[in-house]
Design a protein around this motif. Structure first.
Motif, PDB file in Angstrom:
ATOM      1  N   MET A   1      -0.740 -12.248 -18.832  1.00 63.78           N
ATOM      2  CA  MET A   1       0.229 -12.039 -18.799  1.00 63.78           C
ATOM      3  C   MET A   1       1.361 -12.852 -18.370  1.00 63.78           C
ATOM      4  N   PRO A   2       2.505 -13.221 -18.036  1.00 62.20           N
ATOM      5  CA  PRO A   2       3.099 -13.711 -17.023  1.00 62.20           C
ATOM      6  C   PRO A   2       3.673 -12.999 -16.161  1.00 62.20           C
ATOM      7  N   ALA A   3       4.848 -12.465 -15.242  1.00 62.42           N
ATOM      8  CA  ALA A   3       4.926 -11.570 -14.556  1.00 62.42           C
ATOM      9  C   ALA A   3       5.557 -12.018 -13.587  1.00 62.42           C
ATOM     10  N   ARG A   4       6.471 -10.963 -13.259  1.00 66.56           N
ATOM     11  CA  ARG A   4       8.315 -11.272 -12.694  1.00 66.56           C
ATOM     12  C   ARG A   4       8.069 -10.735 -11.325  1.00 66.56           C
ATOM     13  N   ALA A   5       8.731 -10.756  -9.982  1.00 64.94           N
ATOM     14  CA  ALA A   5       8.903  -9.314  -9.502  1.00 64.94           C
ATOM     15  C   ALA A   5       9.954  -9.962  -8.397  1.00 64.94           C
ATOM     16  N   GLU A   6      10.861  -9.309  -7.948  1.00 63.38           N
ATOM     17  CA  GLU A   6      11.390  -8.662  -7.124  1.00 63.38           C
ATOM     18  C   GLU A   6      10.949  -8.073  -5.843  1.00 63.38           C
ATOM     19  N   LEU A   7      10.639  -9.474  -4.607  1.00 63.14           N
ATOM     20  CA  LEU A   7       9.971  -8.471  -3.548  1.00 63.14           C
ATOM     21  C   LEU A   7      10.818  -8.255  -1.883  1.00 63.14           C
ATOM     22  N   ARG A   8      11.373  -6.885  -1.028  1.00 66.51           N
ATOM     23  CA  ARG A   8      11.811  -6.954  -0.343  1.00 66.51           C
ATOM     24  C   ARG A   8      11.004  -7.647   0.945  1.00 66.51           C
ATOM     25  N   PRO A   9      11.449  -8.266   1.535  1.00 69.14           N
ATOM     26  CA  PRO A   9      10.173  -9.027   2.331  1.00 69.14           C
ATOM     27  C   PRO A   9      10.675  -7.582   3.961  1.00 69.14           C
ATOM     28  N   VAL A  10       9.330  -7.013   3.950  1.00 69.28           N
ATOM     29  CA  VAL A  10       9.673  -6.116   5.401  1.00 69.28           C
ATOM     30  C   VAL A  10      10.133  -6.594   7.296  1.00 69.28           C
ATOM     31  N   GLY A  11      11.659  -6.390   7.129  1.00 72.33           N
ATOM     32  CA  GLY A  11      11.576  -6.529   9.066  1.00 72.33           C
ATOM     33  C   GLY A  11      12.366  -8.775   8.023  1.00 72.33           C
ATOM     34  N   PRO A  12      12.875  -9.223   9.165  1.00 72.84           N
ATOM     35  CA  PRO A  12      13.137 -10.324   9.254  1.00 72.84           C
ATOM     36  C   PRO A  12      12.292 -10.789   8.879  1.00 72.84           C
ATOM     37  N   TYR A  13      12.821 -12.024   7.723  1.00 75.71           N
ATOM     38  CA  TYR A  13      12.141 -13.294   7.044  1.00 75.71           C
ATOM     39  C   TYR A  13      13.145 -14.258   6.116  1.00 75.71           C
ATOM     40  N   SER A  14      12.124 -15.465   6.720  1.00 80.11           N
ATOM     41  CA  SER A  14      13.303 -16.588   6.265  1.00 80.11           C
ATOM     42  C   SER A  14      11.950 -17.520   5.573  1.00 80.11           C
ATOM     43  N   LEU A  15      12.211 -17.938   3.828  1.00 78.93           N
ATOM     44  CA  LEU A  15      11.271 -18.577   3.324  1.00 78.93           C
ATOM     45  C   LEU A  15      11.781 -19.830   3.998  1.00 78.93           C
ATOM     46  N   ARG A  16      13.110 -19.752   3.922  1.00 74.93           N
ATOM     47  CA  ARG A  16      13.228 -21.652   4.257  1.00 74.93           C
ATOM     48  C   ARG A  16      12.732 -21.850   6.265  1.00 74.93           C
ATOM     49  N   LEU A  17      12.616 -21.282   6.858  1.00 74.94           N
ATOM     50  CA  LEU A  17      12.308 -20.906   8.207  1.00 74.94           C
ATOM     51  C   LEU A  17      10.916 -21.356   8.583  1.00 74.94           C
ATOM     52  N   SER A  18      10.461 -20.556   8.025  1.00 75.15           N
ATOM     53  CA  SER A  18       8.779 -20.123   7.493  1.00 75.15           C
ATOM     54  C   SER A  18       7.968 -21.384   6.871  1.00 75.15           C
ATOM     55  N   GLY A  19       8.309 -21.894   5.741  1.00 75.44           N
ATOM     56  CA  GLY A  19       8.048 -23.561   4.866  1.00 75.44           C
ATOM     57  C   GLY A  19       7.558 -24.971   5.824  1.00 75.44           C
ATOM     58  N   ARG A  20       8.966 -25.095   6.748  1.00 74.69           N
ATOM     59  CA  ARG A  20       9.054 -25.695   7.862  1.00 74.69           C
ATOM     60  C   ARG A  20       7.447 -26.825   7.171  1.00 74.69           C
ATOM     61  N   HIS A  21       7.752 -27.395   6.763  1.00 73.64           N
ATOM     62  CA  HIS A  21       6.407 -27.982   7.634  1.00 73.64           C
ATOM     63  C   HIS A  21       5.153 -28.150   6.498  1.00 73.64           C
ATOM     64  N   ALA A  22       5.425 -26.776   5.983  1.00 74.79           N
ATOM     65  CA  ALA A  22       3.735 -25.781   5.488  1.00 74.79           C
ATOM     66  C   ALA A  22       3.336 -26.528   3.857  1.00 74.79           C
ATOM     67  N   SER A  23       4.338 -27.383   3.140  1.00 75.35           N
ATOM     68  CA  SER A  23       3.196 -27.922   2.078  1.00 75.35           C
ATOM     69  C   SER A  23       1.737 -29.022   2.097  1.00 75.35           C
ATOM     70  N   ASP A  24       0.794 -28.271   1.333  1.00 77.73           N
ATOM     71  CA  ASP A  24       0.254 -29.095   1.586  1.00 77.73           C
ATOM     72  C   ASP A  24      -0.652 -29.563  -0.129  1.00 77.73           C
ATOM     73  N   ALA A  25      -1.591 -30.108  -0.364  1.00 71.58           N
ATOM     74  CA  ALA A  25      -2.432 -30.634  -1.293  1.00 71.58           C
ATOM     75  C   ALA A  25      -2.269 -28.985  -2.742  1.00 71.58           C
ATOM     76  N   CYS A  26      -2.334 -28.178  -1.926  1.00 72.67           N
ATOM     77  CA  CYS A  26      -2.337 -26.363  -2.624  1.00 72.67           C
ATOM     78  C   CYS A  26      -0.920 -26.181  -3.140  1.00 72.67           C
ATOM     79  N   ARG A  27      -0.051 -26.052  -2.107  1.00 65.77           N
ATOM     80  CA  ARG A  27       1.903 -25.692  -2.553  1.00 65.77           C
ATOM     81  C   ARG A  27       2.995 -26.554  -2.014  1.00 65.77           C
ATOM     82  N   VAL A  28       3.776 -26.856  -2.336  1.00 68.10           N
ATOM     83  CA  VAL A  28       5.006 -27.461  -1.857  1.00 68.10           C
ATOM     84  C   VAL A  28       6.224 -25.654  -1.693  1.00 68.10           C
ATOM     85  N   VAL A  29       6.776 -26.096  -0.548  1.00 71.74           N
ATOM     86  CA  VAL A  29       7.653 -25.320   0.331  1.00 71.74           C
ATOM     87  C   VAL A  29       8.474 -26.190   0.857  1.00 71.74           C
ATOM     88  N   VAL A  30      10.433 -26.246  -0.303  1.00 75.40           N
ATOM     89  CA  VAL A  30      10.829 -26.880   0.366  1.00 75.40           C
ATOM     90  C   VAL A  30      12.357 -25.969  -0.368  1.00 75.40           C
TER      91      VAL A  30
END
Length: 286
Positions: A1-30
Motif C-alpha cells: 500500500m502506498p505510504a506518505r510520511a512527514e519526518l522531522r530530522p532530530v537536530g540540524p539537517y540539510s538534504l541539499r547539503l548532505s546529498g552533494r555528490h551522493a547520487s549513484d546507481a541506486c539513488r538520485v539526490v539533487v
C-alpha cells in the motif's frame, strides 16, 4: 500500500547539503530531493523524499518500508548536535561546524554496497571509483524506474573476481570483495560493535582502515570510525604541515575527535574542498 510520511530530522539537517555528490546507481539526490529504488521482501519499490523549507522531510513510497529506508539512509534520527557543540571552537573544524552544520553522511541501501564502494575507491579518483561501482551494480541487481536495487552479498558473491576486474576493479580487490561476500553475511554487522566490525574487515587482505571507515559510516551509519588515511586527508595534512605526508601520519588529524572521528573526517574533507580549513599563510573569513 502506498505510504506518505512527514519526518522531522532530530537536530540540524540539510538534504541539499548532505546529498552533494551522493547520487549513484541506486539513488538520485539533487536540489534537496531524494529518489531511490529499494528491495522489500523480494520485490522492488520506489521511494521519493524532499525537504521543505521548514526542515520537514516529506516521503512518498510504495510501502512503509520505504519510509524506514529514508529515515536510515538520510540519518534523520541521528542527531549530531553534540558534535557541533563539542567542536565549535576547534581550530580545523570551526568554520565547517558553522557553515556545514546540516551535513550528515548519507548511507547506502545495503552493507554490501558500502563494501563495494570501499573496495572500488581504494587509491583511485572518486569519479573513477563511482564509475566502477555503477558498472558492477548494474551488472548485478534488477532495475526499476531507471535505478537499480542496492546489491546484496549473494549478488556480489555470484561474480568471479575476473568478471569484476573486467568492470574495472583491481584483481586483488575483486578477490577480496568476492571472498568477503561468500564468507560473511555483511548485514549481520549491523548488530556488532564498531570496533569489532573494523577489526574483522581489516583482517582481510586488500582492506584497511579507510575501507573499514567507509563501511562503518556509509553502510552502518556509525560516526566513531573515521575515513582514516583518505587521500584528501593526506593532502590536507601536507598543506597544514608544509611537507610530504605518509598516509599513516594522518591518523593524528582524527585522533582528537575520539568517538566523533568518523563524522569529523567527513567534515574535514568537505571543509578542505570548500576552503574552510585555515591553512598556514591563508586569510580565512571569520
Amino acid at each position: 500500500m502506498p505510504a506518505r510520511a512527514e519526518l522531522r530530522p532530530v537536530g540540524p539537517y540539510s538534504l541539499r547539503l548532505s546529498g552533494r555528490h551522493a547520487s549513484d546507481a541506486c539513488r538520485v539526490v539533487v536540489d534537496g530531493t531524494y529518489r531511490a529504488t529499494i528491495r522489500v521482501d523480494g520485490r522492488l519499490e520506489r521511494v521519493h523524499a524532499a525537504q521543505r523549507v521548514d526542515g520537514t522531510i516529506v516521503v512518498a513510497a510504495d510501502s512503509d518500508a520505504g519510509v524506514d529506508h529514508v529515515r536510515f539512509a538520510l540519518g534523520l534520527d541521528d542527531d549530531h548536535s553534540p558534535f557541533l557543540r563539542a567542536f565549535r571552537q576547534d581550530p580545523l573544524l570551526r568554520l565547517a561546524v558553522e557553515r556545514l552544520r546540516g551535513l550528515r553522511p548519507m548511507r547506502t541501501g545495503t552493507v554490501a554496497q558500502a563494501l563495494l564502494r570501499a573496495v572500488a575507491g581504494q587509491l583511485i579518483q572518486a569519479k573513477r571509483a563511482r564509475q566502477i561501482e555503477k558498472r558492477i551494480i548494474r551488472a548485478s541487481t534488477p532495475e526499476l524506474g531507471g535505478l537499480h536495487a542496492p546489491p546484496t552479498c549473494a549478488e556480489l558473491a555470484r561474480h568471479a573476481p575476473a568478471e569484476l576486474a573486467r568492470h574495472g576493479l583491481h584483481a586483488r580487490r575483486a578477490s577480496a570483495l568476492v571472498r568477503l561476500c561468500r564468507t560473511l553475511e555483511l548485514e549481520r554487522l549491523r548488530s556488532a560493535p564498531t570496533a569489532v566490525v573494523a577489526a574483522r574487515l581489516e583482517r582481510e587482505r586488500g582492506l584497511g582502515p579507510w575501507s573499514a571507515g567507509v563501511v562503518c559510516i556509509e553502510g552502518l551509519g556509525r560516526f566513531e570510525r573515521g575515513l582514516a588515511r583518505d587521500l584528501g586527508l593526506v593532502k590536507l595534512a601536507a598543506a597544514l604541515w608544509g611537507r610530504y605526508v605518509e598516509a599513516e601520519e594522518t591518523d593524528a588529524l582524527l585522533a582528537p575527535y575520539g568517538e566523533w572521528a568518523g563524522l569529523a573526517s567527513v567534515y574535514l574533507l568537505h571543509a578542505h574542498a570548500l576552503g574552510l580549513v585555515p591553512l598556514p599563510g591563508d586569510r580565512v573569513a571569520a
